[in-house]
Design a protein around this motif. Structure first.
Motif, PDB file in Angstrom:
ATOM      1  N   GLY A 171       9.298  -3.307  -0.593  1.00  0.00           N
ATOM      2  CA  GLY A 171       8.075  -4.025  -0.279  1.00  0.00           C
ATOM      3  C   GLY A 171       6.816  -3.315  -0.743  1.00  0.00           C
ATOM      4  N   LEU A 229      10.155  -5.886   2.615  1.00  0.00           N
ATOM      5  CA  LEU A 229       9.635  -7.043   1.887  1.00  0.00           C
ATOM      6  C   LEU A 229       8.876  -7.986   2.815  1.00  0.00           C
ATOM      7  N   GLU A 232       5.567  -5.909   4.525  1.00  0.00           N
ATOM      8  CA  GLU A 232       4.509  -5.591   3.576  1.00  0.00           C
ATOM      9  C   GLU A 232       3.803  -6.845   3.068  1.00  0.00           C
ATOM     10  N   VAL A 234       5.064  -9.331   1.159  1.00  0.00           N
ATOM     11  CA  VAL A 234       5.402  -9.726  -0.203  1.00  0.00           C
ATOM     12  C   VAL A 234       5.506 -11.244  -0.332  1.00  0.00           C
TER      13      VAL A 234
END
Length: 357
Positions: A171, A229, A232, A234
């Protein structure tokens, strides 16, 4: 009995087949400089964990072709042993050589380009059932983007291939350009079992003593990337991104979603960029492959796992051919799947994700 099972299940989309580079195979696709570099200095990558000596090249004992090439390195033998007898309608190639893991980023990029050109010439143009993942030097996002953009328009490439043991959680911002390029080119990102970049141990507590630990602990790396992922942000930044977890199992995913959702309720002020529950992002953006499929003592409990996942629409069948822990399509599930689930898992989900007609 096997023939009857094969007739009943219909064709298969195998989402994890490994094609192997044989010695000298990449030479026609490498510049003279990099051929010379390989001859003088060889490969500089952390070896990670070696497979048991009883399974050289991580292969089934019967997967060594008579041509003398490594297992997975002979297309004609793959046709005779796997594609034809198992009724493989489409197969996704995941080439796991050391190209993307080189510590020398420029050499890694050159090797990835050679691997991709080799896949086109030796596999995709010769066998219409096969598709492949784009090999990229994933620890250098800018160089990885060049490879994605270079090969994304080729109809044989259907995803970007990463290895699960990366230098940092996936991420992190250092990888975002890869996701931007994958989204821009409408390619899923496949994260495959294996690797060992820069000597990173498989557990948070260091290196395990035994191979069985390393092989089992690989699920930890997948879990860490899923959490990274999501947390963060994403999928908020790249709303069209799709991620495939390849050869990592999936029975651990429901409990991970539950735990993430629970902590998000209490700690969501720390991650204001998350507009929805973590499980919503996972359900929308992530797919899993079956091999190595979990096998509970009561086979029917696997149906409960599918229910806890929210259904079977994100699960795709894979064999891991020609590796030692290969799953036969007719024996992979010890429980009888409902017809709709069977169609989705064995072919429908992969066809929809990868755009296979």
């Amino acid at each position: 009995m096997v023939a009857t099972a094969r007739k009943n299940r219909g064709p298969v989309v195998d989402c994890d087949i490994h094609n192997a580079v044989w010695p000298g195979a990449l030479d026609p696709y490498l510049a003279k400089r990099w051929r010379r570099h390989g001859q003088l200095f060889g490969s500089r990558t952390h070896p990670g964990s070696l497979y048991p000596k009883g399974s050289p090249a991580a292969a089934r004992h019967d997967a060594w072709p008579p041509s003398g090439r490594p297992p997975g390195g002979d297309l004609e033998f793959m046709r005779k042993q796997h594609l034809d007898p198992e009724g493989i309608e489409y197969g996704i190639l995941n080439c796991l050589g050391p190209a993307g893991t080189q510590l020398n980023a420029e050499y890694s990029s050159a090797l990835c380009r050679a691997v991709n050109e080799w896949q086109i010439a030796e596999w995709l143009e010769k066998e219409p059932r096969l598709r492949a993942g784009v090999a990229v030097p994933y620890e250098d996002a800018e160089l990885a983007v060049k490879e994605i953009d270079r090969f994304a328009d080729h109809p044989g490439f259907v995803q970007v291939l990463l290895i699960v043991r990366t230098a940092e959680p996936l991420g992190r911002r250092k990888y975002w350009k890869i996701y931007e390029a994958a989204e821009r080119n409408n390619l899923p990102v496949g994260i495959h079992f294996g690797g060992g970049a820069r000597g990173v141990p498989i557990t948070a507590s260091g290196w395990p003593s035994y191979y069985i630990e390393d092989h089992t602990d690989m699920a930890q790396a997948f879990q860490a990337h899923v959490v990274s992922l999501v947390c963060e942000g994403v999928f908020e930044r790249f709303p069209g991104l799709r991620v495939v977890l390849i050869e990592g199992g999936f029975a651990w995913l429901p409990s991970l979603m539950w735990r993430l959702d629970k902590h998000w309720k209490r700690l969501k002020e720390e991650v204001p960029h998350l507009k929805r529950r973590p499980s919503d992002y996972i359900r929308e953006h992530m797919w899993v492959t079956t091999q190595p499929i979990e096998e509970p003592h009561n086979p029917r409990h696997l149906l409960q796992v599918l229910d806890h996942l929210g259904g079977s629409d994100r699960v795709m069948f894979s064999t891991d051919y020609p590796h030692w822990d290969y799953d036969d399509p007719d024996r992979a599930f010890r429980v009888r799947l409902p017809e709709e689930d069977r169609r989705r898992i064995f072919a429908g989900n992969a066809k929809a994700l990868y755009g296979l007609r």
